[in-house]
Design an enzyme around this catalytic site. Structure first.
Site, PDB file in Angstrom:
ATOM      1  N   GLU A 258       0.888  -1.173   0.000  1.00 39.03           N
ATOM      2  CA  GLU A 258       0.000   0.000   0.000  1.00 39.03           C
ATOM      3  C   GLU A 258       0.916   1.209   0.000  1.00 39.03           C
ATOM      4  O   GLU A 258       1.569   1.493   0.996  1.00 39.03           O
ATOM      5  CB  GLU A 258      -0.879   0.017   1.256  1.00 39.03           C
ATOM      6  CG  GLU A 258      -1.814  -1.157   1.388  1.00 39.03           C
ATOM      7  CD  GLU A 258      -2.893  -1.178   0.337  1.00 39.03           C
ATOM      8  OE1 GLU A 258      -3.035  -0.168  -0.398  1.00 39.03           O
ATOM      9  OE2 GLU A 258      -3.581  -2.193   0.212  1.00 39.03           O
ATOM     10  N   CYS A 297      -2.634   8.831   3.251  1.00 41.13           N
ATOM     11  CA  CYS A 297      -2.385   8.215   1.941  1.00 41.13           C
ATOM     12  C   CYS A 297      -3.532   8.467   0.985  1.00 41.13           C
ATOM     13  O   CYS A 297      -3.353   8.457  -0.225  1.00 41.13           O
ATOM     14  CB  CYS A 297      -2.161   6.722   2.110  1.00 41.13           C
ATOM     15  SG  CYS A 297      -3.513   5.897   2.963  1.00 41.13           S
TER      16      CYS A 297
HETATM   17  P1  NAP Z   1       8.440   4.818   4.567  1.00 39.54           P
HETATM   18  O1  NAP Z   1       9.553   5.718   4.893  1.00 39.54           O
HETATM   19  O2  NAP Z   1       8.447   4.153   3.257  1.00 39.54           O
HETATM   20  O3  NAP Z   1       8.406   3.755   5.734  1.00 39.54           O
HETATM   21  C1  NAP Z   1       7.386   2.800   5.795  1.00 39.54           C
HETATM   22  C2  NAP Z   1       7.807   1.662   6.707  1.00 39.54           C
HETATM   23  O4  NAP Z   1       8.893   0.953   6.125  1.00 39.54           O
HETATM   24  C3  NAP Z   1       8.312   2.122   8.064  1.00 39.54           C
HETATM   25  O5  NAP Z   1       7.857   1.216   9.038  1.00 39.54           O
HETATM   26  C4  NAP Z   1       9.822   2.046   7.927  1.00 39.54           C
HETATM   27  O6  NAP Z   1      10.448   1.861   9.156  1.00 39.54           O
HETATM   28  C5  NAP Z   1       9.927   0.803   7.078  1.00 39.54           C
HETATM   29  N1  NAP Z   1      11.196   0.658   6.386  1.00 39.54           N
HETATM   30  C6  NAP Z   1      11.911   1.574   5.767  1.00 39.54           C
HETATM   31  N2  NAP Z   1      13.023   1.026   5.242  1.00 39.54           N
HETATM   32  C7  NAP Z   1      12.973  -0.288   5.548  1.00 39.54           C
HETATM   33  C8  NAP Z   1      13.830  -1.390   5.297  1.00 39.54           C
HETATM   34  N3  NAP Z   1      14.940  -1.256   4.609  1.00 39.54           N
HETATM   35  N4  NAP Z   1      13.475  -2.600   5.774  1.00 39.54           N
HETATM   36  C9  NAP Z   1      12.339  -2.764   6.470  1.00 39.54           C
HETATM   37  N5  NAP Z   1      11.504  -1.754   6.739  1.00 39.54           N
HETATM   38  C10 NAP Z   1      11.807  -0.527   6.278  1.00 39.54           C
HETATM   39  O7  NAP Z   1       7.040   5.564   4.676  1.00 39.54           O
HETATM   40  P2  NAP Z   1       6.525   6.522   5.848  1.00 39.54           P
HETATM   41  O8  NAP Z   1       7.298   7.776   5.774  1.00 39.54           O
HETATM   42  O9  NAP Z   1       6.445   5.813   7.144  1.00 39.54           O
HETATM   43  O10 NAP Z   1       5.034   6.772   5.393  1.00 39.54           O
HETATM   44  C11 NAP Z   1       4.669   7.750   4.473  1.00 39.54           C
HETATM   45  C12 NAP Z   1       4.339   7.155   3.143  1.00 39.54           C
HETATM   46  O11 NAP Z   1       3.446   6.071   3.309  1.00 39.54           O
HETATM   47  C13 NAP Z   1       3.648   8.124   2.231  1.00 39.54           C
HETATM   48  O12 NAP Z   1       4.262   8.082   0.995  1.00 39.54           O
HETATM   49  C14 NAP Z   1       2.213   7.622   2.173  1.00 39.54           C
HETATM   50  O13 NAP Z   1       1.559   7.916   0.979  1.00 39.54           O
HETATM   51  C15 NAP Z   1       2.366   6.169   2.383  1.00 39.54           C
HETATM   52  N6  NAP Z   1       1.169   5.587   2.998  1.00 39.54           N
HETATM   53  C16 NAP Z   1       0.400   4.765   2.248  1.00 39.54           C
HETATM   54  C17 NAP Z   1      -0.738   4.200   2.811  1.00 39.54           C
HETATM   55  C18 NAP Z   1      -1.632   3.268   2.038  1.00 39.54           C
HETATM   56  O14 NAP Z   1      -2.488   2.629   2.640  1.00 39.54           O
HETATM   57  N7  NAP Z   1      -1.474   3.133   0.746  1.00 39.54           N
HETATM   58  C19 NAP Z   1      -1.091   4.493   4.124  1.00 39.54           C
HETATM   59  C20 NAP Z   1      -0.272   5.352   4.841  1.00 39.54           C
HETATM   60  C21 NAP Z   1       0.855   5.894   4.271  1.00 39.54           C
HETATM   61  P3  NAP Z   1      11.292   3.052   9.838  1.00 39.54           P
HETATM   62  O15 NAP Z   1      10.349   4.127  10.146  1.00 39.54           O
HETATM   63  O16 NAP Z   1      11.842   2.404  11.060  1.00 39.54           O
HETATM   64  O17 NAP Z   1      12.317   3.454   8.845  1.00 39.54           O
END
Ligand code: NAP
Length: 676
Positions: A258, A297
């Site tokens: 997602e 999102c």
């Molecule tokens: P993100 O930076 O991509 O991180 C998402 C998750 O991935 C976090 O738990 C992060 O953990 C983890 N992660 C990052 N690198 C990783 C790795 N190498 N191995 C394992 N896990 C890893 O996104 P975010 O900043 O939290 O969220 C914002 C984004 O999410 C926006 O772009 C938004 O559009 C999207 N979003 C989408 C939805 C949907 O349902 N489609 C819902 C909400 C948000 P850490 O924080 O510990 O790095």
């Protein structure tokens, strides 16, 4: 307030953050709130604990047992919401924002629990659709079933909904019978940790059903195989990195993504200034811009309006935005709180610089805005901002760059086709909305944009009082989208549960299928007992228990009496010559409803007893016309039993009405509520 050491919950123990943990700051004050990060987690042991302790315990329970467990969990969390709200303020969320996250998450668990009880069996095997006839004689049939995967579900969640984001995935996985390892985004992990702690303290879940990783996942991804599931929510860049891991590809590990999405909202040409739809559109856009400071999102990133309405839309948005106070999340007057961190704020500002080259800012100034009860130098605050793009066909960034904050771009369209083209320029999104009273336009948009969107939300004056909002994913409806949005699909009632189960085609005799699915299949053995099945209680009835009734003749007089009594004088029942002219009838025939009534007269046991009520019929088919003089008899078999509560349960009976030459004239499923 003392610094929270965000703990992981691994193999039944709480584990402190390790050396190298990072400090997370309060979004509004910049003060340190929590330390998060782990060094010492044994991810192999966590996976094994889930597989060997959590999985077997969950799979021993039926779908109904697990649904009841989820309901208890939701009730427990519901009693502790205040503690979660309190923590949530540190993330920059107002109380209204937190309600979406916390109350919304709990409500989702309630709905999934309720659907589990209503739509899944009180058994271990889920039946996917009806049996398939695979042979002429009926001795070899097929049935699709689903059983829980035997690994662990790794849920990697985004920062913006630390509670909902966890619970909307946890509930379907646990209902399926799969243990979960939750890995929240570090920035807001202290809220998730508090929620997991409440769940563990409640003692409602079996050991190993839920574990928590605060910080990085270490080498866990490389330990997964085809029985595991990764469900990821976050940015497209992280999803791309994770889903391309060798182990996931090599072992065909299920990966649900997602991602971010450039969602659009379209104002119909009929919904101009002065209409209720125009005001509704402005309210929806304003809400999506300001709730969670635009860190949603599903938020509206592109505002697509008829060329003639670009000016009025900007003016109306400006007036609405002017009423929104930005400030400390706890202040009652605050309409929009802070972004989650100064890094997130900087991301938005960087993206803004990019978008402003294509679409000048017409509302809001990040360098100058009023702020209540907070220091702009310490908190991650921004005002709501609207850009306006004059040439959306030539522009690229406004369709491709997601600013995860309170920013949206207005653009004009010429006609419906143009609006559809612009909506689809997002390359696949979670949701598009359309505000119109015109069903023809709605159909055109669904046909033109449906393939690019997981959800299309249509609203107007008829539905606006009860509509749930552009940005609200509901547990009943699928959440996800193609392409840019990740290609995943969550929720959608039982559809979301299926991600955690394997669908298998079972082939065999009717007895085999009945035994595996605990649902009687026509052709399977019949169990005959001396007493009438209506005299036995829900728990005493056996699947396959069958009653064969006596015979009854249908006469012309019966048909006339029924016609006079009900007023149903349709010509096929009353006029032999007219009936013969109809290609379906050999002459005058009995009413279908008369057959059902006679069938009931044949199989019902009239005394007061455990059958409490007839709650309906399903899958009724009239198979052969019945002429006067026909002799009818009925077979009634216990097909399926579904407990409802401690007092009663639903019995689904398979009913076949046959005539004097042993041909089926009608078939259906009768539903009754029977005392336990
Ligand atoms: P993100 O930076 O991509 O991180 C998402 C998750 O991935 C976090 O738990 C992060 O953990 C983890 N992660 C990052 N690198 C990783 C790795 N190498 N191995 C394992 N896990 C890893 O996104 P975010 O900043 O939290 O969220 C914002 C984004 O999410 C926006 O772009 C938004 O559009 C999207 N979003 C989408 C939805 C949907 O349902 N489609 C819902 C909400 C948000 P850490 O924080 O510990 O790095």
């Amino acid at each position: 307030m003392s610094l929270i050491g965000v703990q992981s919950f691994a193999c039944g123990r709480w584990v402190d953050p390790g050396a190298g943990a990072v400090v997370i700051a309060d979004a509004a004050t910049g003060a340190p709130v929590a330390r998060v990060g782990n060094a010492a987690l044994d991810t192999g042991a966590m996976r094994d604990y889930a597989r060997m302790t959590g999985g077997p315990a969950l799979r021993q329970m039926t779908f109904h047992d697990r649904a009841r467990m989820l309901k208890s969990l939701a009730l427990h969390l519901d009693q502790h919401r205040d503690a979660l709200y309190e923590l949530s303020y540190h993330t920059g969320a107002t109380l209204a924002d937190s309600r979406i996250d916390i109350d919304g998450g709990i409500a989702t668990v309630f709905v999934i629990a309720s659907k589990g009880r209503r739509e899944m069996p009180d058994d271990h095997v889920y039946l996917d659709g009806p049996p398939e006839a695979l042979s002429r004689g009926g001795s070899f049939m097929g049935q699709h079933v689903a059983t829980p995967l035997r690994g662990v579900a790794l849920h990697i969640n985004a920062f913006n909904f630390p509670v909902w984001g966890m619970l909307e995935k946890l509930a379907p996985a646990l209902l399926a019978g799969m243990p979960v390892i939750v890995k929240p985004a570090s920035t807001t992990s202290y809220v998730t940790e508090a929620c997991v702690r409440l769940m563990i303290q409640s003692d409602i879940l079996p050991s190993g059903a839920v574990q928590l990783i605060a910080g990085g996942v270490g080498d866990l991804m490389s330990r997964l195989d085809c029985q595991d599931v990764v469900s990821f929510t976050g940015s497209a860049a992280t999803a791309r990195h994770l889903r391309s891991a060798d182990q996931l590809i090599g072992a065909s590990v299920r990966f649900i993504a997602e991602q971010d999405s450039l969602n659009a909202s379209v104002l119909g040409p009929d919904a101009g200034p002065g209409t209720p739809e125009f005001d509704l559109f402005i309210r929806e856009v304003h809400r999506e811009l300001t709730v969670k400071a635009g860190q949603k999102c599903t938020a509206i990133r592109r505002i697509i309006v008829p060329d003639a309405h670009v000016g009025p839309v900007i003016a109306a948005l400006e007036a609405e935005i002017a009423k929104t106070r930005i400030g400390a999340p706890k202040l009652a007057t605050t309409g929009m709180g802070a972004l989650v961190s100064s890094a997130q704020k900087q991301d938005v500002l960087d993206g803004l610089a990019l978008l402003e080259k294509e679409a000048p800012r017409v509302i809001g100034d990040p360098a100058r805005f009023e702020l209540d009860g907070a220091d702009p130098a310490r908190g991650a605050f921004l005002p709501p901002m609207v850009l306006c793009c004059d040439d959306p066909d030539a522009a690229r960034q406004v369709h491709e760059t997601e600013l995860f904050g309170p920013v949206s771009t207005v653009m004009g369209y010429r006609d419906t086709k143009h609006a559809i083209d612009l909506v689809n320029r997002g390359g696949g999104s979670l949701v598009a909305s359309l505000i119109t009273g015109d069903p023809d336009m709605a159909k055109e948009v669904v046909m033109g944009a449906g393939a690019y969107h997981g959800r299309i939300y249509i609203n107007n004056r008829d539905s606006m009082a009860e509509a749930t909002g552009h940005g609200a994913p509901l547990p009943h409806m699928i959440h996800g989208g193609p392409g840019r949005a990740g290609g995943g699909e969550e929720l959608g009632g039982i559809r979301g549960v299926m991600h955690y189960m394997q669908r298998t085609a079972i082939q065999g005799s009717p007895d085999m299928l009945s035994g595996v699915g605990r649902r009687w299949v026509p052709g399977a053995s019949e169990i005959t007992k001396a007493d009438h099945p209506f005299t036995r209680r829900f728990d005493q009835l056996e699947i396959g228990e069958t009653l064969h009734t006596a015979t009854r003749e249908v006469t012309s007089k019966d048909i006339e009496t029924f016609a006079a009594f009900t007023g149903d004088r349709f010509y096929a029942h009353m006029d032999d010559a007219a009936a013969r002219r109809n290609p379906f009838f050999p002459g005058r025939v009995a009413h279908g409803y008369l057959l059902l009534s006679f069938a009931a007269g044949l199989f019902v046991q009239p005394d007061e007893g455990p059958v409490l009520a007839n709650t309906g019929l399903a899958n009724l088919r009239f198979l052969k016309p019945v002429e006067p003089g026909s002799q009818l008899r009925v077979r009634l078999a216990v097909m399926q039993k579904t407990p409802r509560n401690d007092e009663y349960g639903e019995v689904r009976w398979h009913v076949t009405i046959r005539d004097q030459v042993d041909e089926a004239v009608a078939e259906y499923e009768l539903l009754t509520m029977n005392a336990r």
